[in-house]
Structure formats: structure tokens, C-alpha cells
Design a protein around this motif. Structure first.
Motif, PDB file in Angstrom:
ATOM      1  N   GLN A  33     -24.901  13.250 -15.076  1.00 56.78           N
ATOM      2  CA  GLN A  33     -25.233  13.386 -16.494  1.00 56.78           C
ATOM      3  C   GLN A  33     -26.106  14.615 -16.704  1.00 56.78           C
ATOM      4  N   TYR A  35     -28.996  16.196 -19.397  1.00 60.15           N
ATOM      5  CA  TYR A  35     -29.938  15.872 -20.456  1.00 60.15           C
ATOM      6  C   TYR A  35     -30.621  17.155 -20.921  1.00 60.15           C
ATOM      7  N   GLN A  37     -34.193  18.611 -22.910  1.00 57.16           N
ATOM      8  CA  GLN A  37     -35.551  18.286 -23.323  1.00 57.16           C
ATOM      9  C   GLN A  37     -36.133  19.462 -24.100  1.00 57.16           C
ATOM     10  N   GLY A  40     -42.163  19.320 -25.774  1.00 57.24           N
ATOM     11  CA  GLY A  40     -42.950  18.249 -26.357  1.00 57.24           C
ATOM     12  C   GLY A  40     -42.166  17.010 -26.737  1.00 57.24           C
ATOM     13  N   ARG A  41     -40.932  16.931 -26.288  1.00 58.43           N
ATOM     14  CA  ARG A  41     -40.088  15.783 -26.659  1.00 58.43           C
ATOM     15  C   ARG A  41     -39.571  15.067 -25.413  1.00 58.43           C
ATOM     16  N   GLY A  42     -38.938  13.921 -25.655  1.00 54.53           N
ATOM     17  CA  GLY A  42     -38.298  13.202 -24.568  1.00 54.53           C
ATOM     18  C   GLY A  42     -36.939  13.799 -24.240  1.00 54.53           C
ATOM     19  N   LEU A  43     -36.355  13.334 -23.148  1.00 54.28           N
ATOM     20  CA  LEU A  43     -35.028  13.814 -22.751  1.00 54.28           C
ATOM     21  C   LEU A  43     -33.962  13.167 -23.624  1.00 54.28           C
ATOM     22  N   HIS A  45     -29.776  12.574 -23.869  1.00 50.30           N
ATOM     23  CA  HIS A  45     -28.511  12.607 -23.142  1.00 50.30           C
ATOM     24  C   HIS A  45     -27.510  13.520 -23.850  1.00 50.30           C
ATOM     25  N   PHE A  88     -31.588  19.200 -17.694  1.00 45.84           N
ATOM     26  CA  PHE A  88     -31.698  18.463 -16.437  1.00 45.84           C
ATOM     27  C   PHE A  88     -30.355  17.821 -16.093  1.00 45.84           C
ATOM     28  N   LEU A  99     -31.268   6.663 -12.198  1.00 43.62           N
ATOM     29  CA  LEU A  99     -30.857   8.060 -12.194  1.00 43.62           C
ATOM     30  C   LEU A  99     -31.884   8.884 -11.437  1.00 43.62           C
ATOM     31  N   PHE A 101     -33.292  12.628 -11.269  1.00 46.14           N
ATOM     32  CA  PHE A 101     -33.311  13.864 -12.048  1.00 46.14           C
ATOM     33  C   PHE A 101     -33.731  15.057 -11.197  1.00 46.14           C
ATOM     34  N   LYS A 103     -35.265  19.163 -11.322  1.00 46.83           N
ATOM     35  CA  LYS A 103     -36.444  19.739 -11.969  1.00 46.83           C
ATOM     36  C   LYS A 103     -36.111  20.556 -13.197  1.00 46.83           C
TER      37      LYS A 103
END
Lengths: 111, 117
Positions: A33, A35, A37, A40-43, A45, A88, A99, A101, A103
Motif C-alpha cells: 500500500q 500512503y 502524509q 502536520g497530518r495523519g497518513l 491511504h 510511504f 502493516l 511502513f 521511512k
């Protein structure tokens, strides 16, 4: 240790250009998968490709998977400034699994 | 659905203090994950739950860290006592396993930025 390793670590391009990011992994996978980002936010999909698939498209995204080389690539076509983010790859095993991830690749798209 | 909700969004505390981070997963999801993200170490899985039961906490760095999930809609990650090296962004994520053939796509919250002085 990290399963997925993205390459390059950072990428800087101009708007309109294509961006290609690569991911290598070590063990067999059920799916891979990608993702995104934003700072300042979340990942979030983006796209998933299963181990029996070789290529998948979603809008301006194209993902390829080569299980013989244990690698994947994410291509963003006609990039926009809004694509600036970290990307990512994450690998999933058989059945249900966590999962792993990498870097990430930091992509900067300049207007 | 509102997505995964985390609180607080920012936390600044002094070394030695107790810190509690909160997470509300997406309704109907049966897996919940806690991650920590730093520049040096990237995204690290700390612990995850399935149907409110902790499955793997091998990523929890020390006994100072603990996590609970008292019900399907709430989880906490506690650090007691906190130390400067705990400064990081902590993410909660949730997912749903729909049986054979389903995927393990995760949905992340916005994160809590923790600074320990």
C-alpha cells in the motif's frame, strides 16, 4: 527492522512534471500500500496493489509491483503543488496482519 | 463518519508528568493501532488491539508506556512518568478485517504532537 524502504529520501520537481518513488521490501507480501502524509497530518491511504497484480491506476497515480524483485514504484503524473507531502509504502502479510511502513519519500512540488 | 479522532492535538508537559493520549476509532472497525513517529526512527508500531484485546505490545518502548481499550470506541495511551525522549507525534489508526480476501488498510487520526520539556 523496516520492511519497506523508499527511494529517494527526498524529491524536488516542478509542477507538471512526473514524480516517481520506489519501494523495496524483504519478505513475501500479500499486498503493498502507498500512503501520503501532509505536513502536520495523519497518513492517508492512496492505493493498494495485491501480490498477484502487476500494475494499478487511480487518477494520476500509477503503482507497479514486481514481486520477483521485491519492489514497487509509485508514479504521480502531472504533479501539482498540492502533491507536496511525504509518501510511504507499507507491506501487509497473509491473512490479517499489521502493516510495516518505510521511512518515506519527501516530495516537494514547486509552482 | 468523522474518521479516527485523537485528543489532544498538542500536548506540552514537563518531565516526570503523566501524559494520557486518547483515541476514538472509526465505528465498526475491529483493529486499533498506536504508532509513534519521529524523524530519527520513522513510524513505529507501539501496540495494537483486536476487538479491544491487546494483541502485540512488543513495540512499547518501556514500562512507562501503557495502553488500554476499555470498549470498542475508546483507547488510551499513557506515559508515566514522561521523559524528553518521548517527544514525538503519536498516531492512532483503525481498520476493519472483513474476512478472507479483505485488506488491512489502515485509517489514521490526525495525531497528537507531544513535547516533554
Amino acid at each position: 527492522s523496516q520492511q519497506g524502504e523508499e527511494d529517494p529520501q527526498a524529491l524536488s520537481i516542478q509542477e507538471g512534471e512526473n514524480a516517481t518513488m520506489n519501494c523495496s521490501y524483504k519478505t513475501s507480501i500479500n499486498n503493498l500500500q502507498w500512503y501520503r502524509q501532509n505536513s502536520g497530518r495523519g497518513l492517508v491511504h492512496l492505493i493498494l496493489i495485491r501480490s498477484n497484480e502487476r500494475e494499478k491506476h487511480s487518477g494520476r497515480l500509477r503503482v507497479t509491483l514486481d514481486t520477483s524483485k521485491k519492489s514497487s514504484s509509485l508514479l504521480i503524473t502531472a504533479s501539482r503543488a498540492a502533491d507536496t507531502a511525504s509518501y510511504f509504502c507499507a507491506t501487509g502479510g497473509s491473512g490479517y496482519s499489521t502493516l510495516t511502513f518505510g521511512k518515506g519519500t519527501m516530495l516537494l512540488v514547486s509552482p | 463518519d468523522a474518521g479516527v479522532i485523537q485528543s489532544p492535538r498538542h500536548e506540552v508537559t514537563e518531565m516526570g508528568q503523566e501524559v494520557t493520549l486518547r483515541c476514538k476509532p472509526i465505528s465498526g472497525h475491529d483493529y486499533l493501532f498506536w504508532y509513534r513517529q519521529t524523524m530519527m526512527r520513522g513510524l513505529e508500531l507501539l501496540i495494537y488491539f483486536n476487538n479491544n484485546v491487546p494483541i502485540d505490545d512488543s513495540g512499547m518502548p518501556e514500562d512507562r508506556f501503557s495502553a488500554k481499550m476499555p470498549n470498542a470506541s475508546f483507547s488510551t495511551l499513557k506515559i508515566q512518568p514522561s521523559e524528553p525522549r518521548d517527544s514525538a507525534v503519536y498516531f492512532c489508526a483503525s481498520s476493519f478485517f472483513g474476512g478472507a480476501g479483505s485488506t488491512d488498510t489502515q485509517y489514521f487520526g490526525p495525531g497528537t504532537r507531544l513535547t516533554v520539556l
